[in-house]
Design an enzyme around this catalytic site. Sequence first.
Site, mmCIF file in Angstrom:
data_model
loop_
_atom_site.group_PDB
_atom_site.id
_atom_site.type_symbol
_atom_site.label_atom_id
_atom_site.label_comp_id
_atom_site.label_asym_id
_atom_site.label_seq_id
_atom_site.Cartn_x
_atom_site.Cartn_y
_atom_site.Cartn_z
ATOM 1 N N HIS A 91 43.489 33.571 31.218
ATOM 2 C CA HIS A 91 42.353 33.120 32.042
ATOM 3 C C HIS A 91 41.145 32.909 31.121
ATOM 4 O O HIS A 91 40.939 33.663 30.168
ATOM 5 C CB HIS A 91 42.040 34.164 33.118
ATOM 6 C CG HIS A 91 41.074 33.659 34.140
ATOM 7 N ND1 HIS A 91 39.712 33.601 33.902
ATOM 8 C CD2 HIS A 91 41.256 33.149 35.373
ATOM 9 C CE1 HIS A 91 39.111 33.091 34.968
ATOM 10 N NE2 HIS A 91 40.028 32.805 35.878
ATOM 11 N N GLU A 158 42.811 24.990 34.493
ATOM 12 C CA GLU A 158 41.496 25.417 34.970
ATOM 13 C C GLU A 158 40.414 24.979 33.980
ATOM 14 O O GLU A 158 40.114 25.715 33.031
ATOM 15 C CB GLU A 158 41.460 26.938 35.088
ATOM 16 C CG GLU A 158 42.458 27.517 36.067
ATOM 17 C CD GLU A 158 41.958 28.835 36.625
ATOM 18 O OE1 GLU A 158 41.675 28.868 37.821
ATOM 19 O OE2 GLU A 158 41.809 29.785 35.865
HETATM 20 C C1 PEP Z 1 39.360 31.472 38.722
HETATM 21 O O1 PEP Z 1 38.879 32.574 38.601
HETATM 22 O O2 PEP Z 1 40.482 31.250 38.249
HETATM 23 C C2 PEP Z 1 38.586 30.425 39.410
HETATM 24 C C3 PEP Z 1 39.099 29.229 39.481
HETATM 25 O O3 PEP Z 1 37.371 30.775 39.933
HETATM 26 P P1 PEP Z 1 36.474 29.909 40.959
HETATM 27 O O4 PEP Z 1 37.382 29.464 42.069
HETATM 28 O O5 PEP Z 1 35.422 30.865 41.426
HETATM 29 O O6 PEP Z 1 35.924 28.761 40.200
#
Ligand code: PEP
Length: 228
Positions: A91, A158
């Site tokens: 992450h 992400e």
């Molecule tokens: C995450 O923590 O993986 C994330 C995508 O956070 P958020 O949805 O708050 O952007």
Amino acid sequence: MKIVAGNFKSNLTRSASMEYLTALDSMLNTEMCRNKDIYIFPSNTSLVQNNYKHITLGAQNCNDSDSGAFTGEASLLHLQEFEINTILIGHSERRNIFFENDNICARKFEYFKSHNFKIFYCIGESLGIREGGKYLEFLESQLSFIDTNYKNLIIAYEPIWAIGTGLNASVEQICECISHLRGISNAPIIYGGSVNENNSNDILRISDGILVGSASLDINKFYKIISD
Ligand code: PEP
């Protein structure tokens, strides 16, 4: 089947997490979960027995060891106690705040792969890399450290600039990255970055699932995301 995962990060106490999990599990039914796999990643101190009917629990982080002298870290034994066999690795908060580089993420990946865990492996570019235009190469390089043929791998794309910022990537931006990643791996590819109850449907349509941070903390929003 679409994956809907909630990452509580360092929020919600153990009692608040337990209350949430019990309530969400009872709000869900078999019909709703027929085409959705629901995961929750609570904080490590909130882990409980992984025996909910409709929700699978995973760990947000764990040291790559059975047990031992690793002050402050959870190890495999702590997860096994609760029959947890799902983990998030890489992450961006682990990479950026706790300095977990690709080598550390890859070491964790190998360790949990050897224990047959379902691994949500997170990758994503910073704003600087996106603006520099070489973000697809960057994503590819992050994946080059791991076995992308691992049968229990889920890739979580992400973009760092979209996490916790309220700025989610556009459907076009997500599609471009997902289709590039599909050329590298057959693993399911999910998206995370400011997903909420208003944009989740559009993103689910073009991906294999979503990883939800802030919006998962509100049980009603998360339930709406699952049930829509
Ligand atoms: C995450 O923590 O993986 C994330 C995508 O956070 P958020 O949805 O708050 O952007």
